[in-house]
Structures are given as C-alpha cells and as structure tokens.
Write an enzyme that holds these catalytic residues in place. Structure first.
Site, PDB file in Angstrom:
ATOM      1  CB  CYS A   1     106.005  20.662  39.818  1.00 54.94           C
ATOM      2  SG  CYS A   1     104.231  20.018  39.756  1.00 54.94           S
TER       3      CYS A   1
ATOM      4  CB  CYS B   1     106.460  19.105  43.529  1.00 53.63           C
ATOM      5  SG  CYS B   1     104.717  19.127  43.899  1.00 53.63           S
TER       6      CYS B   1
ATOM      7  CB  CYS C   1     102.560  22.812  41.263  1.00 55.86           C
ATOM      8  SG  CYS C   1     102.000  21.855  42.581  1.00 55.86           S
TER       9      CYS C   1
ATOM     10  CB  CYS D   1     105.959  22.560  44.713  1.00 55.70           C
ATOM     11  SG  CYS D   1     105.733  22.490  42.934  1.00 55.70           S
TER      12      CYS D   1
END
Length: 359
Positions: free
Chosen positions: A35, A39, A66, A69
């Site tokens: 991430c 995030c 992810c 994000c």
C-alpha cells in the site's frame, strides 16, 4: 527511504503522512498486500510491515497491490487527491454538493473527475465509507446506536433505514453470526458485498446496485434469515481472486459457487461461466449454447437475475448488433470490464488495470 528508519516509516503510516507519497510503500505480511502510506485501510501491526522504495520491489517480494489506495496507479488530479484526503480525515461527515461549492469546487467538475478516475462520484464514495464504518462496528459487536454514530448518521432510524435499503435487513438482524457471512470487499470499480458459507460463494454484488436489497432479502428467505457479518476462508479466496482479476493477472474467477435459481436460470449461469474472459456472447448466442435457441427473452431475464457479478460474467453479454446492452452494475462498469478483459485474448499483451481505464 535511506534516511528513514522502520519506526519513522511506521509512524508516517499511522499518520497517513503525504510527505512519503512516492518515496515509500508498505507491504503487509499478514495479507500479502502492499500500500501507499496514505492508504485509508486499517493499519497493520508494526511487526507485519515491510518497507519498499517502489512497487516493483514490493511485487518482486511477492506482494500484491492494494485495491483501495492503488499504489501502482498514475498520479491523481490535485482536486481528487485533495478531496480523498478530506474524506479520509472526516469519514463520518455527511458531504453534500453545497459543501463542495463552499470549498470553491464546481460539483459537476468534482463528479466528472471522480467518475473518470475513481469510477464513482465523490458523494457515492462518502456514503460507502459511512456505511462501511457502520458495518465494521456491528461486526465487532458494538451496539447499533454506537454503530450509527460511528457511521455519521444523525439518528438511529436514519442508519437503520439506510442499512435496510442496502441489505434488506435491519442492522440487529445481522448482528449475530449465521449460516452465511456477509463482508464488504473493495474493488477499483466500487465496493461489493460478498456472502459466503464455509464451502462456496452465494452472492457477490456491487453495493450501489438497486436490486441488491431485494437480492439479499431473497437469499435471506432461502436460508431462513441466518446471515451474519464477518469473514470466512471463502471470503479470502473471493478477495484474492478479485485482486488478480482487476490487476489483469487472471480473468477466470474460478471460485466455488452456489447458484440460487430455477433449473433454467442455473443452465444460463453455468453457460455464462464457460464464456472465456475477452470473449462476448449475444443473448441469442447464449440461448443457442444451452440448446434453447428460441428462449432469448428467458435468457435475458436469467441474465438480469444473476446475483454473482463478475463470477457469473453477465457483463460479457452484448446485443446482437455488437453494441453494449444494459448492465445492472452500470454501463460504465461494463465498458471498463470489457476493456480490461480484451487483454486476456492475447496472453502476451500488456495487462490493463481496471482502475486506470477511461470511461
């Protein structure tokens, strides 16, 4: 990253410090996801964090990007970035177009840029965040009134009404565990509700689909109302398959499913699952596939009654003239899905991320 200690990076992660945007990414060993430090997802324990300078290094270490994000995406416009930061800072705020205008933004410009880059409007995203907060509070055992306050609703009746519209149940009806478990999953095209048991997936729908409450009510009746909130191992399988699908790695979504429908509907849905990613069928072609070439209208009705979005790929059905026909998840999603799956026709083609496709 060279001058930043693990503790410094972890504190930046907890603070969602934008100063580290483009400088560091975090890989979470407990989920296998990497991430941005900004995030909005729930923060991992420090011992579960690994730090990377870029996405290539994170992927090389075996982590997946992810879906919230989207750490590999191109930079977002400043307007979108700024409002996403506002949403992260005030997740319980009841945003309106008047709020956006008061901040000096043209609501129509905000709506257009968010739909282009995020797949849905800013106000839709804000409502999703508030509802998700309420679901998370109920899932961990909070009282309904506490969940309502956490979700930013002004009254218990307002929260219950919104919850019932989404789920077809009052919140307290999903408070206790059941034979089936419901969980919210994030995707580049919006939140989805997945309902599973210990063996298979029973329902997968985008949360903004108008027929979702009716589908949940129908499923609840079939299982005697025994639907709870939470995750099971099958939920994790569904989430991983969706991540691979949207990242362009695997278009099959080969998951165990339970098809709730008539014998004819199940025949149609089974045939749909045989349509390879990157290919399409007309309603007439699908009717011929199941040996009922004159049942075009019935096939169309079965297609509309599908409650396993993407896994039973009704988005792969188009008009006999080659034009896109209606899709309950929205034509904009259908366009993105077909564009994403076009890359699966050529195994050597560059994969396309659904979150980066233009509308």
């Amino acid at each position: 990253m060279r001058d930043a200690t693990d503790d410094t990076l972890y504190q930046a992660l907890l603070a969602r410090d934008p100063a580290y945007e483009g400088r560091a990414l975090v890989g979470v060993t407990s989920t296998g996801i990497f991430c941005r430090l900004t995030c909005p997802a729930r923060k991992p324990l420090a011992r579960n964090c690994r730090w990377f300078a870029d996405a290539a290094a994170a992927r090389a270490a075996g982590f997946r990007p992810c879906l919230r994000c989207r750490p590999e995406d191109r930079p977002l416009p400043a307007l979108v970035e700024g409002l996403l930061a506002q949403l992260q800072a005030q997740p319980d705020r009841r945003w309106t177009e008047a709020d956006l205008a008061a901040m000096g933004h043209d609501p129509s410009t905000v709506r257009r840029q968010f739909r282009t880059h995020m797949g849905r409007s800013f106000l839709q995203m804000a409502r999703e965040v508030r509802m998700r907060q309420g679901l998370e509070r109920i899932a961990i055992g909070d009282d309904v009134i506490e969940a309502q306050l956490e979700a930013g609703f002004d009254s218990a009746s307002g929260f219950r009404a919104a919850f019932r519209r989404l789920f077809g149940h009052a919140p307290q009806d999903l408070r206790q565990g059941g034979d089936l478990s419901a969980e919210w999953l994030d995707t580049p095209l919006g939140g989805m509700i997945a309902i599973v048991d210990d063996r298979s997936l029973h329902l997968l729908e985008f949360v903004d689909r108008k027929a979702l409450p009716a589908g949940l009510q129908r499923l609840s009746r079939m299982v005697g109302g025994r639907i709870g909130l939470g995750r099971r191992p099958v939920t994790d399988r569904v989430e991983a398959a969706l991540q691979d699908f949207f990242a362009g790695r695997d278009g099959r979504l080969d998951l165990p499913v339970t098809l709730h429908g008539t014998e004819f509907q199940r025949r149609v849905w089974t045939a749909l699952r045989q349509v390879p990613p990157g290919e399409t069928r007309s309603y007439g072609g699908l009717a011929a596939d199941i040996g009922s070439p004159r049942a075009v209208r019935a096939v169309a009705a079965a297609n509309a009654g599908n409650r396993l979005a993407l896994v039973v790929p009704c988005h792969r059905v188009i008009g006999s003239d080659g034009k896109l026909t209606g899709y309950a998840g929205g034509l904009w999603r259908k366009e993105r899905l077909i564009a994403l799956e076009a890359s699966y026709r050529d195994p050597g083609a560059n994969r396309v991320d659904a979150g980066q496709l233009p509308l």
